[in-house]
Every structure is written in C-alpha cells, then in structure tokens.
Design a protein around this motif. Sequence first.
Motif, PDB file in Angstrom:
ATOM      1  N   CYS A   1       0.833  -1.208   0.000  1.00 13.02           N
ATOM      2  CA  CYS A   1       0.000   0.000   0.000  1.00 13.02           C
ATOM      3  C   CYS A   1       0.868   1.259   0.000  1.00 13.02           C
ATOM      4  O   CYS A   1       0.592   2.207  -0.737  1.00 13.02           O
ATOM      5  CB  CYS A   1      -0.944  -0.004   1.201  1.00 13.02           C
ATOM      6  SG  CYS A   1      -2.276  -1.204   1.055  1.00 13.02           S
ATOM      7  N   SER A   2       1.908   1.266   0.805  1.00  9.12           N
ATOM      8  CA  SER A   2       2.793   2.431   0.857  1.00  9.12           C
ATOM      9  C   SER A   2       3.547   2.610  -0.453  1.00  9.12           C
ATOM     10  O   SER A   2       3.698   3.724  -0.955  1.00  9.12           O
ATOM     11  CB  SER A   2       3.780   2.305   2.013  1.00  9.12           C
ATOM     12  OG  SER A   2       3.087   2.333   3.227  1.00  9.12           O
ATOM     13  N   ARG A   3       4.011   1.511  -1.013  1.00 13.68           N
ATOM     14  CA  ARG A   3       4.706   1.570  -2.299  1.00 13.68           C
ATOM     15  C   ARG A   3       3.765   2.089  -3.385  1.00 13.68           C
ATOM     16  O   ARG A   3       4.125   2.960  -4.176  1.00 13.68           O
ATOM     17  CB  ARG A   3       5.221   0.186  -2.672  1.00 13.68           C
ATOM     18  CG  ARG A   3       6.003   0.202  -3.982  1.00 13.68           C
ATOM     19  CD  ARG A   3       5.990  -1.106  -4.699  1.00 13.68           C
ATOM     20  NE  ARG A   3       4.631  -1.446  -5.108  1.00 13.68           N
ATOM     21  CZ  ARG A   3       4.291  -2.598  -5.664  1.00 13.68           C
ATOM     22  NH1 ARG A   3       5.213  -3.530  -5.821  1.00 13.68           N
ATOM     23  NH2 ARG A   3       3.058  -2.844  -6.031  1.00 13.68           N
ATOM     24  N   ASN A   4       2.533   1.573  -3.409  1.00 16.84           N
ATOM     25  CA  ASN A   4       1.548   2.027  -4.384  1.00 16.84           C
ATOM     26  C   ASN A   4       1.271   3.513  -4.243  1.00 16.84           C
ATOM     27  O   ASN A   4       1.100   4.221  -5.236  1.00 16.84           O
ATOM     28  CB  ASN A   4       0.235   1.258  -4.235  1.00 16.84           C
ATOM     29  CG  ASN A   4       0.344  -0.182  -4.687  1.00 16.84           C
ATOM     30  OD1 ASN A   4       1.363  -0.608  -5.223  1.00 16.84           O
ATOM     31  ND2 ASN A   4      -0.713  -0.933  -4.459  1.00 16.84           N
ATOM     32  N   ASP A   5       1.217   3.980  -3.003  1.00 18.28           N
ATOM     33  CA  ASP A   5       0.975   5.404  -2.770  1.00 18.28           C
ATOM     34  C   ASP A   5       2.075   6.254  -3.390  1.00 18.28           C
ATOM     35  O   ASP A   5       1.800   7.260  -4.048  1.00 18.28           O
ATOM     36  CB  ASP A   5       0.886   5.711  -1.275  1.00 18.28           C
ATOM     37  CG  ASP A   5      -0.397   5.206  -0.648  1.00 18.28           C
ATOM     38  OD1 ASP A   5      -1.345   4.918  -1.398  1.00 18.28           O
ATOM     39  OD2 ASP A   5      -0.448   5.113   0.587  1.00 18.28           O
ATOM     40  N   ALA A   6       3.315   5.860  -3.163  1.00 19.40           N
ATOM     41  CA  ALA A   6       4.432   6.637  -3.715  1.00 19.40           C
ATOM     42  C   ALA A   6       4.402   6.610  -5.244  1.00 19.40           C
ATOM     43  O   ALA A   6       4.590   7.650  -5.894  1.00 19.40           O
ATOM     44  CB  ALA A   6       5.768   6.095  -3.189  1.00 19.40           C
ATOM     45  N   ILE A   7       4.136   5.447  -5.827  1.00 16.01           N
ATOM     46  CA  ILE A   7       4.022   5.349  -7.284  1.00 16.01           C
ATOM     47  C   ILE A   7       2.873   6.228  -7.773  1.00 16.01           C
ATOM     48  O   ILE A   7       3.006   6.947  -8.771  1.00 16.01           O
ATOM     49  CB  ILE A   7       3.824   3.880  -7.722  1.00 16.01           C
ATOM     50  CG1 ILE A   7       5.098   3.074  -7.447  1.00 16.01           C
ATOM     51  CG2 ILE A   7       3.422   3.797  -9.200  1.00 16.01           C
ATOM     52  CD1 ILE A   7       4.921   1.571  -7.595  1.00 16.01           C
ATOM     53  N   GLY A   8       1.751   6.164  -7.073  1.00 15.49           N
ATOM     54  CA  GLY A   8       0.597   6.978  -7.445  1.00 15.49           C
ATOM     55  C   GLY A   8       0.888   8.464  -7.378  1.00 15.49           C
ATOM     56  O   GLY A   8       0.477   9.226  -8.262  1.00 15.49           O
ATOM     57  N   ASN A   9       1.619   8.877  -6.357  1.00 13.35           N
ATOM     58  CA  ASN A   9       1.970  10.291  -6.228  1.00 13.35           C
ATOM     59  C   ASN A   9       2.822  10.767  -7.392  1.00 13.35           C
ATOM     60  O   ASN A   9       2.587  11.847  -7.943  1.00 13.35           O
ATOM     61  CB  ASN A   9       2.723  10.543  -4.922  1.00 13.35           C
ATOM     62  CG  ASN A   9       1.953  10.147  -3.683  1.00 13.35           C
ATOM     63  OD1 ASN A   9       2.549   9.692  -2.720  1.00 13.35           O
ATOM     64  ND2 ASN A   9       0.633  10.288  -3.692  1.00 13.35           N
ATOM     65  N   VAL A  10       3.800   9.961  -7.781  1.00 15.52           N
ATOM     66  CA  VAL A  10       4.638  10.317  -8.930  1.00 15.52           C
ATOM     67  C   VAL A  10       3.768  10.390 -10.185  1.00 15.52           C
ATOM     68  O   VAL A  10       3.899  11.321 -10.995  1.00 15.52           O
ATOM     69  CB  VAL A  10       5.795   9.311  -9.106  1.00 15.52           C
ATOM     70  CG1 VAL A  10       6.520   9.531 -10.424  1.00 15.52           C
ATOM     71  CG2 VAL A  10       6.769   9.414  -7.935  1.00 15.52           C
ATOM     72  N   GLY A  11       2.857   9.439 -10.331  1.00 14.30           N
ATOM     73  CA  GLY A  11       1.957   9.443 -11.482  1.00 14.30           C
ATOM     74  C   GLY A  11       1.087  10.686 -11.528  1.00 14.30           C
ATOM     75  O   GLY A  11       0.892  11.279 -12.599  1.00 14.30           O
ATOM     76  N   VAL A  12       0.573  11.105 -10.378  1.00 13.73           N
ATOM     77  CA  VAL A  12      -0.255  12.316 -10.314  1.00 13.73           C
ATOM     78  C   VAL A  12       0.567  13.549 -10.703  1.00 13.73           C
ATOM     79  O   VAL A  12       0.104  14.403 -11.463  1.00 13.73           O
ATOM     80  CB  VAL A  12      -0.871  12.484  -8.908  1.00 13.73           C
ATOM     81  CG1 VAL A  12      -1.460  13.879  -8.716  1.00 13.73           C
ATOM     82  CG2 VAL A  12      -1.941  11.424  -8.660  1.00 13.73           C
ATOM     83  N   ILE A  13       1.783  13.631 -10.199  1.00  9.13           N
ATOM     84  CA  ILE A  13       2.651  14.777 -10.513  1.00  9.13           C
ATOM     85  C   ILE A  13       2.943  14.823 -12.012  1.00  9.13           C
ATOM     86  O   ILE A  13       2.820  15.873 -12.652  1.00  9.13           O
ATOM     87  CB  ILE A  13       3.956  14.710  -9.688  1.00  9.13           C
ATOM     88  CG1 ILE A  13       3.654  14.910  -8.198  1.00  9.13           C
ATOM     89  CG2 ILE A  13       4.966  15.748 -10.181  1.00  9.13           C
ATOM     90  CD1 ILE A  13       4.813  14.539  -7.273  1.00  9.13           C
ATOM     91  N   VAL A  14       3.316  13.678 -12.588  1.00 10.43           N
ATOM     92  CA  VAL A  14       3.614  13.620 -14.022  1.00 10.43           C
ATOM     93  C   VAL A  14       2.359  13.945 -14.834  1.00 10.43           C
ATOM     94  O   VAL A  14       2.409  14.735 -15.795  1.00 10.43           O
ATOM     95  CB  VAL A  14       4.196  12.241 -14.413  1.00 10.43           C
ATOM     96  CG1 VAL A  14       4.278  12.071 -15.919  1.00 10.43           C
ATOM     97  CG2 VAL A  14       5.565  12.045 -13.775  1.00 10.43           C
TER      98      VAL A  14
END
Length: 174
Positions: A106-119
């Motif tokens: 879940c934490s890993r997914n959150d970080a990936i998701g955050n990068v995706g949102v920024i991009v």
Amino acid sequence: MSGSQALKADALDFAGDTATYALSLFVIGASLRTRALASLIKGASLAAIAIAVLGMTVLRVMNGAPPEAATMGVVGFLALSANVASVLILLRWRDGDSNVRSVWLCSRNDAIGNVGVIVAGGVVALTGTAWPDLLVAALLAGLFLKSASAITLQALRELNTTGASHATPVESSS
C-alpha cells in the motif's frame, strides 16, 4: 476540487490505507491464520477501490474536461513526501507475512501513485487535455488490482499452510 481522476484514485487509496494500517496494527500479534484472514479483507478492499476508480474513470472519459494541473502537482508532491518517508520506514518488512506485506504494498503504491499524479499534472498543463490524468487513473487501478491479487494469493497460501498444520494426521494402513 481539481477534477483529477488520478488524484481521486490516490485519495481513495489513502483512505483505504488508513483502514488497512488500523487492521494491520490490530492483528499484528495474532496468529498467522488471523493475520491472513485480515489480509483477505485488505485485498478485497483494494480490489473494490480499483473497480471504483475504473468506473469513475470511464464516466470521466465521457466528460473529458481537463483537471486543474497546479492542484494535482502540489497535492501530489506533498503526498509523495509523506509516502517516501513511509516506504523507507517499511522497506525492511516488504517480504514479511501477508499482513505486513500488504502495508508495504500500500505504501509503495501510494508513492508510485503520487509520482503518477505529478507527471499527469505536468502533461495536463502542457497539453490542456484530460487524457494524461485518465491514463494515470487507469494505470493506478491496474496497480491496485495487481497488489490486491498478490495480497490475496499470499493470504490464501498462508491459510492453506495453517490449515494443513491443524489437520489430523492420517494413520497408515500397513
């Protein structure tokens, strides 16, 4: 407020993580069977979030209005800062039982998701279209489904292991 599906997916995942972390802490000292049952609940909730995100994304395709890119970038960056700290703290437990592994995923997914949102926010700002946001939302839903599957399969293996250890040995007929 931004109208971003990717940011909405990220926020839904955060809400689900709150429940996941609470459940993980509640069962942390329990038997492997109890922790595996809790992981099945977590896997199902993550799958439900993925399905909801996919549904909302499909509905948003019909609208097509681009989200507010600046809000996506700012919120994504703030969330990424918090999640990178969580990922670093949880790194050593990424290969644990299904209960602690689900927290790591879940934490890993959150970080990936955050990068995706920024991009996605940056590409939305450049193109003026909603497609980067919708694509990231769909990719996040896929990531959530993959993690839900991994958590569920590991929990089922652990339940099979605990079930086998409680089985009565079969007497030999020789």
